[in-house]
Each structure stands twice: as C-alpha cells, then as structure tokens.
Scaffold this active site. Structure first.
Site, PDB file in Angstrom:
ATOM      1  CE  LYS A  12      -3.286   2.218   3.110  1.00 51.96           C
ATOM      2  NZ  LYS A  12      -4.089   2.065   4.320  1.00 51.96           N
ATOM      3  CD  GLU A  59       9.823  -5.764   6.974  1.00 48.18           C
ATOM      4  OE1 GLU A  59       9.525  -4.662   6.455  1.00 48.18           O
ATOM      5  OE2 GLU A  59       9.586  -6.038   8.158  1.00 48.18           O
ATOM      6  N   GLY A  66      -4.345  -1.994   5.709  1.00 46.78           N
ATOM      7  CA  GLY A  66      -3.574  -3.116   5.168  1.00 46.78           C
ATOM      8  C   GLY A  66      -4.139  -4.469   5.569  1.00 46.78           C
ATOM      9  NE  ARG A  67      -5.347  -3.725  11.857  1.00 45.48           N
ATOM     10  CZ  ARG A  67      -4.710  -2.561  11.917  1.00 45.48           C
ATOM     11  NH1 ARG A  67      -3.608  -2.378  11.221  1.00 45.48           N
ATOM     12  NH2 ARG A  67      -5.175  -1.574  12.649  1.00 45.48           N
ATOM     13  CD  GLU A 121      -0.659  -4.202  12.038  1.00 48.65           C
ATOM     14  OE1 GLU A 121       0.541  -4.521  12.040  1.00 48.65           O
ATOM     15  OE2 GLU A 121      -1.303  -4.053  10.981  1.00 48.65           O
ATOM     16  CG  HIS A 180      -0.515 -35.546  17.424  1.00 51.61           C
ATOM     17  ND1 HIS A 180      -0.574 -36.787  18.011  1.00 51.61           N
ATOM     18  CD2 HIS A 180      -1.581 -35.482  16.580  1.00 51.61           C
ATOM     19  CE1 HIS A 180      -1.609 -37.461  17.527  1.00 51.61           C
ATOM     20  NE2 HIS A 180      -2.239 -36.684  16.655  1.00 51.61           N
ATOM     21  CE  LYS A 216       6.553  -0.470   9.695  1.00 54.22           C
ATOM     22  NZ  LYS A 216       5.445   0.104   8.954  1.00 54.22           N
TER      23      LYS A 216
HETATM   24  O1  F6P Z   1       3.115  -3.819  10.047  1.00 50.00           O
HETATM   25  C1  F6P Z   1       2.611  -2.574   9.736  1.00 50.00           C
HETATM   26  C2  F6P Z   1       1.970  -2.528   8.385  1.00 50.00           C
HETATM   27  O2  F6P Z   1       1.741  -1.200   8.093  1.00 50.00           O
HETATM   28  C3  F6P Z   1       0.675  -3.332   8.287  1.00 50.00           C
HETATM   29  O3  F6P Z   1      -0.410  -2.698   8.828  1.00 50.00           O
HETATM   30  C4  F6P Z   1       0.594  -3.535   6.813  1.00 50.00           C
HETATM   31  O4  F6P Z   1      -0.311  -4.547   6.520  1.00 50.00           O
HETATM   32  C5  F6P Z   1       2.027  -3.896   6.499  1.00 50.00           C
HETATM   33  O5  F6P Z   1       2.780  -3.065   7.362  1.00 50.00           O
HETATM   34  C6  F6P Z   1       2.444  -3.732   5.067  1.00 50.00           C
HETATM   35  O6  F6P Z   1       2.321  -2.417   4.616  1.00 50.00           O
HETATM   36  P1  F6P Z   1       2.409  -2.029   3.101  1.00 50.00           P
HETATM   37  O7  F6P Z   1       1.298  -2.682   2.373  1.00 50.00           O
HETATM   38  O8  F6P Z   1       2.326  -0.540   3.057  1.00 50.00           O
HETATM   39  O9  F6P Z   1       3.734  -2.506   2.566  1.00 50.00           O
END
Ligand code: F6P
Length: 573
Positions: free
Chosen positions: A213, A219, A280-281, A366, A397, A537
């Site tokens: 987003k 990452e 995002g979630r 979150e 198990h 972060k």
């Molecule tokens: O972990 C924080 C967060 O902002 C989440 O809410 C989101 O789903 C994720 O990082 C990924 O964010 P983006 O889609 O902006 O890369």
C-alpha cells in the site's frame, strides 16, 4: 480528536452493565458448563446461531444464558449502532489518521455517504476490471514474458496485510486452483524466503506482483530489489537491448503510492490501486487480492467477496442474539475482561486453513492491541487478546496437552467443514474416493472429540478405574490416576461450514473482522491505526547503518545489551 461512539447517557448505562457483569463473574466462578445444559433446557438452541449455512454453536461457552443476555445488554449501550453507521457510511473512523474505514465497500456492502470520498464505488469497480484484465491475460496464456513465453508462476511480494490474507485464501482454496498458474508468496526480509522461492523458477515465465500500500515497507522493497536483480541477472534478459521493457512485462504492483512504484520501474499501466480508506490488514478484498484471483480466477474471487458481503449484511441486520460477529465479540469480552483469560485459539479442522490464525492474529492484535481510547485517554480495561492456533489434527500432537491439562484456560474456536472438497482433487480417483472420505470422517471425529474432551474431561475416579481396567493394582492406579485427570469445563465454540469454498472463506474472514470491530467499539479504541509498529521501524533504520559500517555505534545512545549485540554481529561478518 473525537471520543466515544457512546452518548453520555449510554456511557452511564454501559458502566452499570459492566459492573453487573463483574458481579456475575464473581458469582459464577465455580459454575460448570456441563451443568448449564441441565439447568437451561433451551440452551443448545438458544446458543446456536447462523448466517446462511455457516453455523455457530457457542453452547459450550463458559457462560450462562443470563450472562449472555447481560453481555448483549452491555453491547446495546456500547455505541455499536453509531459506530456501524459511521463505518459503513464512510466517516473518518480512523481518527488518528483521519481516514475512512471502507473495506466493506470493496465487497459491495458499504455505500458510503460521507462527503469528500469521491466515487468509491466507481473506483472499486474499475479496480476489479483491471484485476479481471490481468487474470484473463494470465489464464489465457496471452500475458507473455520478454521472450514470448506465457507466464506460469506469479510471485507475490508483500508483508503483513499485503501477504497474510491473500496467502490464507490461496491455500484454503487449493481445489479451485487454475491449472496453468502457480502463485508463490514472499514476505520475510530473511533472504531465505525469496531464495527458496526463486530457486524453482525461470525468469521468462515469472511475474512479480509488488504488493505494498505504502511502497515504503523495508521488507517488501528489499525483496522487490532482490527479485529485480535476479530477473536482470538472467543471461537471456542480460542479452536484450532493452531490459527496462522486459522488466515492465514481469513486474506489476498494487499500491497507493504510484510515484514510488513507477520510480521502481513499474509500468504505470501495471499499477493497480490501493486507497487510504482500506487498512492493510483488511485489504485482501482489494487489488491486494490479485494473487488470489490469479490462482482461482475472477468469478471465484467475486464469490469470496459475496461471502464477505453476506456476512456484512448479517452483521448489519441480524438481531444481536443471532448476530455472529457480535456474539463472538462478546464471548471474547467475557473471557478477556471478566474471566481474566487473555488468549484464544483458532483451530480449523482443515489443512487449507492452517494459516487462518496467522492472518487473524494480525487483524486482531494489530487492530485492538491498544492502551489508549479514541480520545487518547488510558483504556478502562484489558484490550486486545492474544490470538494463536493452527490446523487440527496437528495441534493435538503439540499444544492440546496444555489446553486439556495446563493451568491456563484457552478458549478455542473450532472451525469444522462438514464436507471435504478433497474428493474432487485429481489424485482421488487413483486413491479411491472412499479412502479420501475416510480422512474427512477422521478429521470430523477428532474435532468433535477435542471439544467434547475439553467440556467433559476425565474425573479422578474415571482415571483410577481406567488404570485398574488396564491391569494395574490399586497402588499403581492411585499413583497414576492424578496424572490422567482432565479437568474439563474448558470453553469452546464450534463454527461449521458446509465446505471450504470461496463463499464460506469470505464469510469466515469477514465474521472475524467484524468481531474485532465490535470489540474495538466496546473498548472504545481506534482499531484501524497501528502506531505501535512504528518505533521498531525507526530504531531499525538507525541500527542498519551501524551494521553497514556507515555510522559509528558511539554516535547512537544504544542500551548496553543492544550495543553488545551490534558488536557481535559486526564481528561475525
Ligand atoms: O506492520 C505494519 C503494516 O503497516 C501493516 O499494517 C501492513 O499490513 C504492512 O505493514 C504492510 O504495509 P504495506 O502494504 O504498506 O507494505
């Protein structure tokens, strides 16, 4: 900052109901769930509710019908009506970021009326059309790569909400996978994740979807750069005159940050939209769901949306006594706030739903892992619950031992598909349908046995008798019996669906999303920001230059332990 959705009058009633529930918790400490079935003859029917074919049996919850009614009375004073209206109407429910919360609009169940939002419905339709175009080209084989070969592998690169939801849906719907396409997911910044995926792939057949987003997530951008290096490092790509053109055919993005995605080298034609009004979630229903659509096709992606929309409709219209998200939310409130049980496990008896708990962990923890209310004042109670779980029967198990005999209470949501879809898989003919059905009968009986064991347990006398029946003498039986006692009286709910298909998966995930929303309303939280992840972060961006040798550790005020670990990492490299 706006405060609660409760009016002062509602707030007073809410606090009264809260106090009454505290009293109930004290009064019912020694109650046994099993006894409720005899003292409340209508319990099973009264504690079974459904949304279409999805049924919730919460009769094995650790609460009397009276407590259930008091919890619903509390909910009536919580401001839920106003909050629901605000959410579905597109008001700025996420008050710390001044954003609307409109994931329900993605599934067609919110028709926002708030001003300043623009043509949301039109934008959602246009995004669905763009997804359809991508998927049609992939499935027809007409999306060809730099050397004219069709795409066979799609790698989704994203993390958090840009990964977990799509991944669980893709895994859940394996019987629906389109033959010619295989979707892979890369999330972790550990190079192992992307290397494991790339090792089996060829540049000419691979399409990357960069799912972010913000298009700033460390990452995801690092993995995207690694994917680009891998692609450009291919000998045939290297031999081309125009590798940028080739790149355009193999990298697409889903993002609200078009500028950054373009700067990465993605053709603007191939950037699908995301919006501020989708968290995002909660984004698997948007173009972030593209990997799902690539794997199962657009008609089934739309079925997924329909399932979620059916749950939204139920959430908006069903009376609270029959309202699945509301009931699940209040069961959770009872345990969390009145019974001091801070966790719950989601255990689907379905291998494809193995990662459902991981997805709902993000959605729940979150969203509601917060310590201040909407107006910034400290919360008045415990908030977010620890969510965990995984597929049955595997957990039996592993962690079920603690569920049955540990000192902590773990309320469990068992999710049980009544029919298996595995009989439709190609190999079932070779193995025999009956053998596949046998698997499913075992799965069902294990699920039922677990919830039954949690409820009834095994008494000392039963354990002793069992030992004697196994041939032990009295003294041996006396010694072993206490170890075999199962306390029982452990709460669970069972959610059944006819089978795991796109519609029921949509229903299930939307049900939990709305459950989490209801709890946020009760606790008076903004469930739609996530400031808690920011500090890590920020600190990471100071530590990283130390490891890259660009900054002197003494310039940063590191705590002694971090300084020692930085030194160890530097020495090891
Ligand atoms: O972990 C924080 C967060 O902002 C989440 O809410 C989101 O789903 C994720 O990082 C990924 O964010 P983006 O889609 O902006 O890369």
């Amino acid at each position: 900052m706006d405060s609660s959705f409760r009016t002062p009058e509602q707030d007073r009633e809410f606090m009264k109901a809260w106090e009454a529930l505290k009293q109930q918790a004290d009064n019912t400490v020694s109650d046994r769930i099993l006894d409720y079935f005899s003292s409340e003859p209508g319990r099973l029917g009264d504690m079974t509710a459904s949304c279409g074919d999805l049924t919730l049996d919460y009769s094995r919850s650790a609460m009397s019908l009276k407590v259930r009614d008091e919890l619903l009375a509390l909910l009536k004073h919580s401001g839920l009506d106003a909050a629901r209206k605000a959410m579905f109407g597109g008001e700025l429910l996420n008050n710390t970021e001044q954003r609307a919360v409109l994931h329900a609009a993605l599934r067609g169940s919110a028709r926002p009326t708030a001003s300043g939002l623009g043509d949301i419905i039109g934008e959602v339709d246009a995004a669905l059309d763009s997804m359809t175009r991508v998927v049609q080209r992939l499935h027809s084989g007409s999306w060809t790569g730099f050397d004219g070969q069709p795409i066979t592998d799609v790698v989704s690169i994203g993390i958090g909400g840009s990964f977990l939801g799509p991944e669980v849906v893709v895994e859940a719907l394996r019987p629906d996978w389109h033959d010619g396409i295989r979707v892979h997911f890369v999330a972790n910044v550990d190079a192992a994740d992307i290397l494991n995926t790339l090792e089996g792939l060829k540049a000419s057949n691979t399409l990357f979807i960069i799912q972010s987003k913000s298009f700033t997530t460390q990452e995801t951008l690092t993995n995207a750069l690694t994917a680009r290096a891998w692609f450009l490092g291919d000998a045939s790509v290297g031999a081309l005159d125009d590798s940028a053109e080739a790149l355009g055919k193999h990298f697409i993005a889903v993002s609200s940050n078009v500028e950054k995605a373009q700067a990465f080298g993605i053709d603007p034609e191939n950037i699908l939209p995301m919006w501020d009004w989708v968290g995002g979630r909660y984004s698997l229903w948007s173009a972030i769901g593209l990997p799902i659509a690539c794997q199962i096709g657009m008609p089934l992606f739309r079925k997924l949306l329909q399932g979620a929309a059916a749950m939204d409709e139920h959430f908006l219209t069903a009376p609270l006594e029959e309202n699945l998200p509301a009931l699940l939310a209040m069961i959770g409130i009872w345990y969390n706030n009145f019974k001091n049980i801070g966790n719950y496990a989601i255990i689907p008896y379905d291998q494809g739903l193995n990662d459902l708990a991981a997805h709902l962990q993000q959605v729940d923890m979150e969203s509601n892992g917060k310590s201040v209310q909407r107006d910034g004042k400290p919360v008045f109670s415990q908030t977010g619950t620890i969510v965990w779980g995984g597929a049955g029967t595997n957990g039996q198990h592993a962690y079920h031992q603690l569920i049955h005999q540990g000192t902590r209470v773990v309320p469990v949501d068992f999710i049980l598909p009544l029919r298996s879809r595995q009989t439709g898989r190609p190999l079932s003919e070779r193995i025999g349908i009956e053998q596949i059905q046998k698997h499913h009968r075992m799965l069902i009986s294990n699920c039922l046995a677990q919830s039954q064991a949690m409820l009834t347990g095994k008494s000392l006398e039963q354990a002793r008798q069992e030992c004697l029946n196994a041939g032990m003498n009295e003294s041996e039986a006396e010694q072993l019996a206490p170890h075999k006692v199962i306390q029982g009286n452990k709460p669970s709910t069972t959610i059944t669906v006819p089978e795991v298909d796109a519609f029921t998966v949509g229903q299930l995930i939307a049900m939990y999303e709305q459950r989490i929303f209801v709890q946020g309303v009760v606790w008076n939280l903004n469930s739609f920001d996530q400031w808690g992840v920011e500090l890590g972060k920020q600190m990471c961006s100071s530590i990283l230059p130390l490891l890259e040798g660009g900054t002197d550790a003494s310039e940063l005020a590191l705590d002694p332990s971090t300084a020692q670990l930085v030194q160890a990492a530097l020495e090891a490299n």
